[in-house]
Design a protein around this motif. Structure first.
Motif, short mmCIF file in Angstrom:
data_model
loop_
_atom_site.label_atom_id
_atom_site.label_comp_id
_atom_site.label_asym_id
_atom_site.label_seq_id
_atom_site.Cartn_x
_atom_site.Cartn_y
_atom_site.Cartn_z
N ALA A 164 -21.84 4.23 129.71
CA ALA A 164 -21.71 3.19 130.74
C ALA A 164 -22.29 3.65 132.06
N ARG A 165 -22.04 4.90 132.43
CA ARG A 165 -22.54 5.41 133.71
C ARG A 165 -24.06 5.55 133.69
N GLN A 166 -24.62 5.89 132.54
CA GLN A 166 -26.07 5.98 132.44
C GLN A 166 -26.73 4.61 132.59
N ALA A 167 -26.02 3.56 132.20
CA ALA A 167 -26.57 2.20 132.29
C ALA A 167 -26.32 1.56 133.65
N SER A 168 -25.62 2.27 134.54
CA SER A 168 -25.26 1.73 135.84
C SER A 168 -26.06 2.38 136.95
N ARG A 169 -26.54 1.59 137.89
CA ARG A 169 -27.23 2.15 139.05
C ARG A 169 -26.27 2.89 139.97
N SER A 170 -25.03 2.42 140.02
CA SER A 170 -24.05 3.02 140.92
C SER A 170 -23.26 4.14 140.26
N GLY A 171 -23.24 4.16 138.92
CA GLY A 171 -22.44 5.15 138.20
C GLY A 171 -20.98 4.75 138.08
N GLU A 172 -20.62 3.58 138.59
CA GLU A 172 -19.23 3.12 138.52
C GLU A 172 -19.01 2.28 137.26
N ILE A 173 -17.79 2.33 136.75
CA ILE A 173 -17.48 1.65 135.50
C ILE A 173 -16.15 0.90 135.61
N VAL A 174 -15.93 0.01 134.64
CA VAL A 174 -14.65 -0.67 134.53
C VAL A 174 -14.20 -0.57 133.08
N LEU A 175 -12.91 -0.31 132.88
CA LEU A 175 -12.32 -0.27 131.55
C LEU A 175 -11.43 -1.50 131.40
N GLU A 176 -11.60 -2.23 130.30
CA GLU A 176 -10.82 -3.44 130.06
C GLU A 176 -10.13 -3.37 128.71
N GLU A 177 -8.94 -3.93 128.63
CA GLU A 177 -8.32 -4.10 127.33
C GLU A 177 -9.10 -5.13 126.52
N PHE A 178 -9.37 -4.82 125.28
CA PHE A 178 -10.10 -5.72 124.40
C PHE A 178 -9.20 -6.91 124.03
N VAL A 179 -9.74 -8.11 124.18
CA VAL A 179 -9.00 -9.31 123.80
C VAL A 179 -9.72 -9.97 122.63
N ASP A 180 -8.97 -10.52 121.72
CA ASP A 180 -9.52 -11.06 120.49
C ASP A 180 -9.59 -12.58 120.57
N GLY A 181 -10.77 -13.11 120.34
CA GLY A 181 -10.97 -14.55 120.36
C GLY A 181 -12.45 -14.86 120.26
N ALA A 182 -12.80 -16.11 120.47
CA ALA A 182 -14.19 -16.55 120.40
C ALA A 182 -14.78 -16.60 121.80
N LEU A 183 -16.08 -16.31 121.88
CA LEU A 183 -16.76 -16.28 123.17
C LEU A 183 -17.31 -17.67 123.51
N HIS A 184 -17.17 -18.05 124.79
CA HIS A 184 -17.65 -19.34 125.26
C HIS A 184 -18.19 -19.18 126.68
N SER A 185 -18.92 -20.19 127.12
CA SER A 185 -19.35 -20.22 128.52
C SER A 185 -19.05 -21.59 129.12
N HIS A 186 -18.95 -21.58 130.43
CA HIS A 186 -18.63 -22.80 131.20
C HIS A 186 -19.57 -22.84 132.40
N SER A 187 -20.39 -23.87 132.48
CA SER A 187 -21.26 -24.07 133.64
C SER A 187 -20.70 -25.21 134.47
#
Length: 394
Positions: free
Chosen positions: A168-191
């Motif tokens: 994650a840090r290698q993919a970040s320009r700032s080197g900062e990361i976030v850790l999230e609990e994984f949630v189970d469900g379907a992915l959607h978007s809202h515009s």
């Protein structure tokens, strides 16, 4: 003739470019790759890296454009928002609000502050000891400033955490990361398109990641989400619009939902890429990209919702798990019509997802049942062939 600067030159920016030309504007294009599509049509081209906001500021100050329009990535929007505040360009939130929305750690802080349903998260600065106290595995480890799922890893226990953090840090320009609990469900978007801090029209889309785990490659409209979940998400986003005092324009959100609840993953004020707007336009007849452009030209978003249709449309971004020189491809999609936008030349090397894509296709289905059955499997219905397969295997 008024002059506009389009900050982005890729194929995803092309629909925005031509909307500006239809308005009779002189359109300059900014983007470092001279071969990009929008440079081929531009009234003037500036080959600079627009993630360098100081360089972009110098360009805008020297050319004195009447309008500046961002395109389909965070660097474009954030660089524009940074100087728009001081130079008075319309359509942008103030920079601090833009930073909150487009930076994962800041956005998680806001979701907690405003009680927005979201995965439990912990933000970690560079060289800070990792703290996952009280968090439940599995976890997602993400760079705070990446897109297309780059640098994201799902970890099942503590033994996998260190490698995921390094990625994650290698993919970040700032080197900062976030850790999230994984949630189970379907992915959607809202515009949601906003006028005077109110949602005036919105669209829900079902999304699927079937080649690379955290990059959407299949999607469809209309969505199979229940009316109850749609209403709940809309209410939450409408509340967030007022709490952050957002300017007119697009607020695009990705979220995960099951039959009973939902979790907001991220929001953005830029236009989503990979011709997402074309999916909405083909399905509804509404000019999604026109709505996106309007606030940056000091125009009002005023849709006629009576004219919205609901054609069943699927979108597929063709990508691969392993690099290959893709020569040709075919499909067996059961659709009334399939429209293909090629992005690579025949025989050009195709990098593995999420770093490359061969083409984007749109499938118009006979009915919604077919759409819902087929869209998650579009990658299985597309066959790629390399030069070797054609000329050495026969």
């Amino acid at each position: 003739m008024k002059r506009a600067l389009l900050v982005g030159s890729s194929f995803s920016a092309a629909p925005i470019f031509f909307l500006l030309k239809k308005r009779g504007l002189h359109v300059s294009v900014c983007g470092r790759l001279e071969t990009d599509p929008c440079h081929q049509y531009a009234d003037a081209s500036f080959y600079i890296d627009y993630s360098d906001r100081e360089a972009l500021l110098r360009l805008v100050e020297s050319e004195k454009f009447d309008f500046v329009i961002p395109t389909c990535n965070d660097y474009s929007y954030m660089s524009c928002a940074w100087f728009a505040e001081r130079l008075g360009y319309p359509g942008f939130d103030n920079y601090n609000v833009a930073l909150i929305i487009h930076t994962k750690n800041e956005f998680r802080r806001i979701t907690q502050q405003y009680n927005v349903p979201a995965p439990r998260a912990s933000c970690q600065k560079t060289n800070q000891p990792i703290n996952v106290s009280g968090m439940k595995y599995p976890l997602l480890v993400k760079p705070i400033d990446s897109f297309s799922g780059r640098g994201v890893t799902k970890v099942l226990d503590t033994s996998e955490l260190e490698n995921a953090i390094d990625a994650a840090r290698q993919a970040s320009r700032s080197g900062e990361i976030v850790l999230e609990e994984f949630v189970d469900g379907a992915l959607h978007s809202h515009s949601a398109f906003i006028h005077n801090r109110e949602i005036v029209v919105d669209f829900f889309v079902d999304e699927f990641c079937t080649v690379y785990p955290y990059q959407v490659n299949c999607s469809n409209h209309p969505s199979q989400l229940t009316i109850a979940i749609q209403s709940a998400v809309r209410t939450t986003i409408a509340r967030l619009v007022k709490q952050l005092d957002l300017q007119d324009g697009l607020l695009h959100t990705q979220f995960i939902a099951n039959s009973e609840q939902y979790w907001v993953i991220e929001c953005m004020r830029r236009c989503p890429g990979d011709l997402y707007g074309n999916l909405i336009e083909r399905s509804t007849g509404v000019s999604y990209m026109d709505f996106f452009v309007r606030p940056f030209l000091s125009e009002i978003i005023s849709p006629d919702v009576r004219l919205i249709t609901q054609k069943p449309i699927g979108r597929h971004t063709i990508s691969v798990q392993n690099p290959m020189p893709a020569y040709t491809f075919s499909h067996t999609i059961p659709a009334v019509n399939v429209h293909i936008t090629p992005l690579k030349s025949s025989g050009e090397r195709l990098k593995a997802a999420p770093f490359d894509k061969l083409a984007i296709l749109f499938a118009e289905y006979a009915d919604e049942t077919t759409m819902l059955e087929v869209t998650p499997h579009l990658a299985e219905l597309v066959s790629l062939e390399s030069l070797e397969e054609i000329y050495l295997d026969n």
